[in-house]
Motif scaffolding. Structure first.
Motif, mmCIF file in Angstrom:
data_model
loop_
_atom_site.group_PDB
_atom_site.id
_atom_site.type_symbol
_atom_site.label_atom_id
_atom_site.label_comp_id
_atom_site.label_asym_id
_atom_site.label_seq_id
_atom_site.Cartn_x
_atom_site.Cartn_y
_atom_site.Cartn_z
ATOM 1 N N TRP A 194 44.473 71.891 38.921
ATOM 2 C CA TRP A 194 44.003 71.336 40.216
ATOM 3 C C TRP A 194 42.383 71.333 39.878
ATOM 4 C CZ3 TRP A 194 42.030 74.482 44.958
ATOM 5 C CH2 TRP A 194 41.784 73.820 45.940
ATOM 6 N N ASP A 195 41.754 70.170 40.510
ATOM 7 C CA ASP A 195 40.383 69.965 39.998
ATOM 8 C C ASP A 195 39.616 70.515 41.315
ATOM 9 O OD1 ASP A 195 40.921 67.775 41.817
ATOM 10 O OD2 ASP A 195 40.561 66.249 40.246
ATOM 11 N N ARG A 196 40.230 70.747 42.374
ATOM 12 C CA ARG A 196 39.923 71.171 43.637
ATOM 13 C C ARG A 196 39.037 69.719 44.540
ATOM 14 N NH1 ARG A 196 36.534 76.329 42.635
ATOM 15 N NH2 ARG A 196 36.104 76.147 44.854
ATOM 16 N N GLN A 197 39.620 68.789 43.993
ATOM 17 C CA GLN A 197 39.063 67.360 44.771
ATOM 18 C C GLN A 197 40.344 66.561 45.196
ATOM 19 O OE1 GLN A 197 35.852 66.901 45.404
ATOM 20 N NE2 GLN A 197 35.296 68.725 44.109
ATOM 21 N N SER A 198 41.178 66.449 44.278
ATOM 22 C CA SER A 198 42.528 65.559 44.378
ATOM 23 C C SER A 198 43.609 66.478 44.539
ATOM 24 C CB SER A 198 42.503 64.582 43.382
ATOM 25 O OG SER A 198 42.377 64.978 42.068
ATOM 26 N N ALA A 199 44.858 66.022 44.491
ATOM 27 C CA ALA A 199 46.102 66.569 44.475
ATOM 28 C C ALA A 199 46.273 67.454 43.147
ATOM 29 C CB ALA A 199 47.226 65.799 44.795
ATOM 30 N N PRO A 200 46.957 68.489 43.119
ATOM 31 C CA PRO A 200 47.189 69.012 41.894
ATOM 32 C C PRO A 200 47.924 68.246 40.718
ATOM 33 C CG PRO A 200 47.573 70.712 43.488
ATOM 34 C CD PRO A 200 47.379 69.642 43.998
ATOM 35 N N ARG A 201 47.533 68.468 39.463
ATOM 36 C CA ARG A 201 48.297 67.438 38.669
ATOM 37 C C ARG A 201 49.162 68.301 37.771
ATOM 38 N NH1 ARG A 201 45.778 64.906 33.006
ATOM 39 N NH2 ARG A 201 47.546 63.488 32.462
ATOM 40 N N ALA A 202 50.506 68.023 37.319
ATOM 41 C CA ALA A 202 51.548 68.696 36.584
ATOM 42 C C ALA A 202 51.187 68.472 35.159
ATOM 43 C CB ALA A 202 52.864 68.166 36.985
#
Length: 278
Positions: free
Chosen positions: A236-244
């Motif tokens: 999670w880059d704390r900007q967008s949705a978490p990426r798997a």
């Protein structure tokens, strides 16, 4: 009537085969890496691999087994293994601390212990203590308990133990980011909470699948999902949705930086895998 019975039997057999196929698919489908990433098995045959830490160029890991069968292992740069400690009850947290290492045991009421090359000693008592995080003389621990978990802080300067949060629901990990913000998980609620000064700790992420281990670095917040099947390693880059970044994992645990990549303990497959950017 006989035709109806045969049809019903065929339907039942088809449903049973479909169910068995689905279970087999969940169990045996290999882990998948997201575009831009790749993985390989670094160390196999580590029963219920959980914690990870570096000791120079050697790797320390834990076998998270119950009933006094758990162990701490050391794997040197040539891959040779030795047992650091045996007779443990689900060893889970493991961090460098005070020129040695601290580790926890999740399987009941046990001391968080510290050790170095000369010996070991008890620091404080935890109940189902799991994740550990060290900052200077301070050591944080969380307890994996239903509705009764605590976030604890031990200070080696004076031996004090402070309960920072209580009544947590299966808290498993605590971490701090380079910018100073801190997060912890509540696994059964599917939450990652951000530690706040007012004690409210709002959810930073929700609707996760049994979030367990956390690590925060220059890439963002990493979250492993301690689910038996189809678990994920999220970033999670704390900007967008978490990426798997990894999918179809089985009970992933600790993530440890290694160069520009990472090592991940995958307890459900008894191995440690190396994850690297392409």
């Amino acid at each position: 009537m006989a035709t109806l019975w045969r049809s019903a039997l065929l339907v039942l057999v088809a449903l049973l085969l479909a169910a068995l196929g689905f279970l087999a698919w969940q169990r045996f489908w290999p882990a998948q890496a997201a575009p831009g990433w790749r993985y390989a098995v670094a160390h196999a045959d580590i029963a219920k691999a959980s914690a990870l830490a570096w000791q120079g160029d050697a790797l320390l890991t834990a076998e998270e087994l119950k009933d006094g069968k758990g162990r701490l292992l050391r794997i040197d740069a040539q891959g040779r293994r030795s047992v650091l400690s045996a007779g443990l009850y689900k060893p889970d947290g493991l961090v460098p601390y005070q020129e040695g290492f601290a580790y926890s045991q999740e399987g009941g009421t046990h001391p968080i212990r510290w050790f170095d090359a000369t010996g070991s000693r008890d620091l404080f008592i935890g109940i189902n203590a799991q994740g550990l995080w060290a900052e200077g003389k301070r050591l944080y621990a969380v307890e994996d308990r239903k509705g009764e978990g605590r976030l604890l802080r031990y200070d080696a300067a004076d031996g004090s133990l402070t309960v920072l949060r209580d009544h947590l629901d299966e808290a498993e990990s605590f971490t701090r980011c380079p910018d100073g913000s801190a997060f912890y998980t509540e696994k059964s609620r599917g939450l990652v909470r951000q530690l706040s000064d007012d004690g409210r700790d709002p959810p930073a992420l929700s609707d996760l699948r049994e979030p367990s281990f956390l690590l925060c670095d220059h890439r963002g917040l990493w979250i492993s999902e301690d689910s038996t099947h189809r678990a994920r390693l999220l970033l999670w880059d704390r900007q967008s949705a978490p990426r798997a970044i990894l999918t179809f994992l089985r009970a992933p645990q600790a993530l440890l930086p290694r160069g520009d990549g990472y090592l991940l303990a995958e307890g459900g497959r008894n191995r440690i895998i190396a994850l690297e950017p392409r």
